[in-house]
Write an enzyme that holds these catalytic residues in place. Structure first.
Site, PDB file in Angstrom:
ATOM      1  N   ARG A  69      38.352  44.007  32.701  1.00  0.00           N
ATOM      2  CA  ARG A  69      39.379  44.643  33.546  1.00  0.00           C
ATOM      3  C   ARG A  69      38.815  45.029  34.909  1.00  0.00           C
ATOM      4  O   ARG A  69      39.515  44.967  35.929  1.00  0.00           O
ATOM      5  CB  ARG A  69      39.924  45.876  32.828  1.00  0.00           C
ATOM      6  CG  ARG A  69      41.099  46.547  33.525  1.00  0.00           C
ATOM      7  CD  ARG A  69      41.819  47.468  32.550  1.00  0.00           C
ATOM      8  NE  ARG A  69      42.947  48.117  33.194  1.00  0.00           N
ATOM      9  CZ  ARG A  69      42.924  49.391  33.625  1.00  0.00           C
ATOM     10  NH1 ARG A  69      41.830  50.116  33.464  1.00  0.00           N
ATOM     11  NH2 ARG A  69      43.983  49.916  34.191  1.00  0.00           N
ATOM     12  N   HIS A  73      40.589  44.190  38.478  1.00  0.00           N
ATOM     13  CA  HIS A  73      40.954  45.216  39.458  1.00  0.00           C
ATOM     14  C   HIS A  73      40.160  45.069  40.751  1.00  0.00           C
ATOM     15  O   HIS A  73      40.637  45.478  41.812  1.00  0.00           O
ATOM     16  CB  HIS A  73      40.759  46.613  38.860  1.00  0.00           C
ATOM     17  CG  HIS A  73      41.913  47.047  38.008  1.00  0.00           C
ATOM     18  ND1 HIS A  73      42.587  48.226  38.201  1.00  0.00           N
ATOM     19  CD2 HIS A  73      42.532  46.438  36.968  1.00  0.00           C
ATOM     20  CE1 HIS A  73      43.569  48.338  37.308  1.00  0.00           C
ATOM     21  NE2 HIS A  73      43.542  47.256  36.544  1.00  0.00           N
ATOM     22  N   GLY A  79      40.157  41.040  47.371  1.00  0.00           N
ATOM     23  CA  GLY A  79      39.462  39.877  46.839  1.00  0.00           C
ATOM     24  C   GLY A  79      38.268  40.283  45.995  1.00  0.00           C
ATOM     25  O   GLY A  79      37.942  41.460  45.861  1.00  0.00           O
ATOM     26  N   GLU A  95      38.277  52.906  46.238  1.00  0.00           N
ATOM     27  CA  GLU A  95      39.335  52.522  45.306  1.00  0.00           C
ATOM     28  C   GLU A  95      39.288  53.272  43.973  1.00  0.00           C
ATOM     29  O   GLU A  95      40.245  53.235  43.206  1.00  0.00           O
ATOM     30  CB  GLU A  95      39.243  51.010  45.024  1.00  0.00           C
ATOM     31  CG  GLU A  95      39.387  50.144  46.269  1.00  0.00           C
ATOM     32  CD  GLU A  95      38.998  48.685  46.015  1.00  0.00           C
ATOM     33  OE1 GLU A  95      39.072  48.235  44.848  1.00  0.00           O
ATOM     34  OE2 GLU A  95      38.613  48.004  46.977  1.00  0.00           O
ATOM     35  N   ASN A 101      43.374  53.035  39.029  1.00  0.00           N
ATOM     36  CA  ASN A 101      41.962  53.033  38.625  1.00  0.00           C
ATOM     37  C   ASN A 101      41.458  54.352  38.048  1.00  0.00           C
ATOM     38  O   ASN A 101      40.633  54.353  37.128  1.00  0.00           O
ATOM     39  CB  ASN A 101      41.073  52.664  39.822  1.00  0.00           C
ATOM     40  CG  ASN A 101      41.345  51.268  40.349  1.00  0.00           C
ATOM     41  OD1 ASN A 101      41.797  50.390  39.606  1.00  0.00           O
ATOM     42  ND2 ASN A 101      41.093  51.051  41.623  1.00  0.00           N
ATOM     43  N   PRO A 171      49.516  45.234  39.451  1.00  0.00           N
ATOM     44  CA  PRO A 171      50.786  45.471  38.754  1.00  0.00           C
ATOM     45  C   PRO A 171      50.686  46.634  37.775  1.00  0.00           C
ATOM     46  O   PRO A 171      49.783  46.662  36.942  1.00  0.00           O
ATOM     47  CB  PRO A 171      51.054  44.151  38.027  1.00  0.00           C
ATOM     48  CG  PRO A 171      49.717  43.492  37.916  1.00  0.00           C
ATOM     49  CD  PRO A 171      48.907  43.947  39.089  1.00  0.00           C
ATOM     50  N   HIS A 201      44.717  41.277  27.181  1.00  0.00           N
ATOM     51  CA  HIS A 201      45.079  42.457  26.395  1.00  0.00           C
ATOM     52  C   HIS A 201      44.945  42.193  24.892  1.00  0.00           C
ATOM     53  O   HIS A 201      45.376  43.003  24.078  1.00  0.00           O
ATOM     54  CB  HIS A 201      46.499  42.906  26.743  1.00  0.00           C
ATOM     55  CG  HIS A 201      46.573  43.610  28.065  1.00  0.00           C
ATOM     56  ND1 HIS A 201      47.746  44.122  28.584  1.00  0.00           N
ATOM     57  CD2 HIS A 201      45.612  43.885  28.984  1.00  0.00           C
ATOM     58  CE1 HIS A 201      47.502  44.683  29.755  1.00  0.00           C
ATOM     59  NE2 HIS A 201      46.225  44.539  30.025  1.00  0.00           N
ATOM     60  N   ASP A 249      46.076  45.413  21.301  1.00  0.00           N
ATOM     61  CA  ASP A 249      46.383  44.403  20.286  1.00  0.00           C
ATOM     62  C   ASP A 249      46.318  45.085  18.921  1.00  0.00           C
ATOM     63  O   ASP A 249      45.254  45.531  18.491  1.00  0.00           O
ATOM     64  CB  ASP A 249      45.376  43.260  20.377  1.00  0.00           C
ATOM     65  CG  ASP A 249      45.509  42.237  19.252  1.00  0.00           C
ATOM     66  OD1 ASP A 249      46.410  42.397  18.399  1.00  0.00           O
ATOM     67  OD2 ASP A 249      44.705  41.286  19.219  1.00  0.00           O
TER      68      ASP A 249
END
Length: 329
Positions: A69, A73, A79, A95, A101, A171, A201, A249
Site C-alpha cells: 500500500r 500511495h 508519481g 504527505e 495516510n 481514491p 485487498h 479479505d
C-alpha cells in the site's frame, strides 16, 4: 577508417556527430527505468531489500500489505518518487499527515531499515523510491502472490505536498465506481488495471472508521451475516473503536490470492469502494473472471503493478538519491 582519412574536416564532423549521438543515447537511457539499472553499481540490492522485508513480514504478516500500500500511495501523489516518506520540514508539510495516510499508511520503519543496509553496501546509489517498489514486490511474493522483475532507476523527490496528497488523487473508501475509474485513468491506468490492483485487498486490514458506514448504513449490496460479523468489532458510534481492525479479505487475509473477488460476488467486500466493483456495473465481468481464474488475476496484477510503477518517476538528473528516506539531502 582509411576511406575517411583524406578529409580531416569530414572526420571531425563525423566524430562530433557520433559523440552527440552517444550523449543523446546515454541521456535517453538514463531517463528510462530498467530491470538491470543497478546491475553494475549495486548488484545485490534486491537480496538486501528482500532480507529485510522477509524479516518484517515474518514478524507481522500485515506488514506485507502495508508495504504494498505504501508503494500505491507514493505513486498516486507526485508519481513514484518516494515523496510519501518525507517528514515535514520548515519549507514544506509532507504527505504523512494527509487524510488518506495519517493513522493508516505504515511501514516507514521497514523502509528506513532497508535504506540503512543498502547505504552500508552501496552508499548514495539506491533511491528510496526504488526501495519502496522492490519491497512491494517482495511483500506480494512472501504472502504467496506472483513475482515480477521490478524496473528501477527512479530518483527521489526533494519535496512533498500535504495538499497534493489531500486533493483527491488517492481514491477514498467511499468512492463510487465512476470515481475509481476516473482517478486511475488520471494516472494512465485502465479500468482493468483498477480492478486487478484492487485485488491487492486480498491481504491486509482496514480500520473500523473506514468501513463503519458500509456495515451499518448499506443494505442493498452487503450480506447481512457479514455486516453483523463486522459490527461485532466496530461500534456504530463515531470515535468508538475507530482503530479496531478487520481483514479486507474474509477468507485468507494473510495470503495473496483471488478470494477477494469471490468475496465481492458474495456481497462481502469490506469497503464500499471494494463492493462497487461488483454491483451491476461495468466491472462485474472482470470480477467474475478473476474469481474463477487465479492465473489470469496474477498475470494481470503483475502487468498492472509494473504500469503503476511507471507513473511519472524522476529519472536522469532530476531529484536526488536521498541518504535518509525521511529528509532531503
Amino acid at each position: 577508417m582509411g576511406e575517411f582519412s583524406s578529409s580531416s574536416s569530414f572526420s571531425s564532423s563525423l566524430i562530433t556527430t557520433v559523440v552527440s549521438l552517444l550523449v543523446l543515447l546515454t541521456g535517453s537511457s538514463s531517463a528510462q527505468l530498467s530491470t538491470d539499472f543497478y546491475e553494475k553499481s549495486c548488484p545485490n540490492v534486491f537480496s538486501v531489500v528482500n532480507s529485510v522485508v522477509k524479516s518484517a513480514v515474518q514478524k507481522e504478516k500485515r506488514m506485507g500489505a502495508s508495504l504494498l500500500r505504501l508503494h500505491f500511495h507514493d505513486c498516486f501523489v507526485q508519481g513514484c518518487d518516494g515523496s510519501i516518506l518525507l517528514d515535514d520540514t520548515s519549507s514544506f508539510t509532507g504527505e504523512k499527515t494527509a487524510g488518506p495516510n495519517i493513522n493508516s499508511v505504515r511501514g516507514y520503519e521497514v523502509i528506513d531499515s532497508i535504506k540503512s543496509k543498502v547505504e552500508a553496501t552501496c552508499p548514495g546509489v539506491i533511491s528510496c523510491a526504488d526501495i519502496v517498489a522492490i519491497a512491494a514486490r517482495d511483500s506480494v511474493v512472501l504472502l504467496g502472490g506472483p513475482t515480477w522483475e521490478v524496473k528501477v532507476g527512479r530518483r527521489d523527490s526533494k519535496t512533498a505536498s500535504l495538499s497534493a496528497a489531500n486533493n483527491g488523487q488517492l481514491p477514498p473508501p467511499t468512492s463510487t465506481l465512476t470515481n475509481l475509474i476516473n482517478r486511475f485513468q488520471a494516472k494512465g491506468l485502465s479500468t482493468k488495471d483498477m480492478v486487478v490492483l484492487s485485488g491487492a485487498h486480498s491481504i491486509g486490514q482496514a480500520r473500523c472508521t473506514v468501513f463503519r458506514d458500509r456495515i451499518y448504513n448499506e443494505t442493498s449490496n452487503i450480506d447481512s451475516s457479514f455486516a453483523k460479523l463486522r459490527q461485532g468489532n466496530c461500534p456504530r458510534t463515531n470515535g468508538s473503536g475507530d482503530n479496531n481492525l478487520a481483514p479486507l479479505d474474509l477468507k485468507t487475509p494473510t495470503f495473496f490470492d483471488n478470494a477477494y473477488f469471490k468475496n465481492l460476488i458474495a456481497k462481502k467486500g469490506l469497503l464500499h469502494s471494494d463492493q462497487v466493483l461488483y454491483n451491476g456495473g461495468s466491472t462485474d465481468s472482470l470480477v467474475e473472471s478473476y474469481s474463477k481464474n487465479p492465473q489470469s488475476f496474477n498475470g494481470d496484477f503483475v502487468a498492472a503493478m509494473i504500469r503503476m510503477g511507471d507513473i511519472t518517476p524522476l529519472t536522469g538528473s532530476k531529484g536526488e538519491i536521498r541518504k535518509n528516506c525521511r529528509k532531503p539531502n
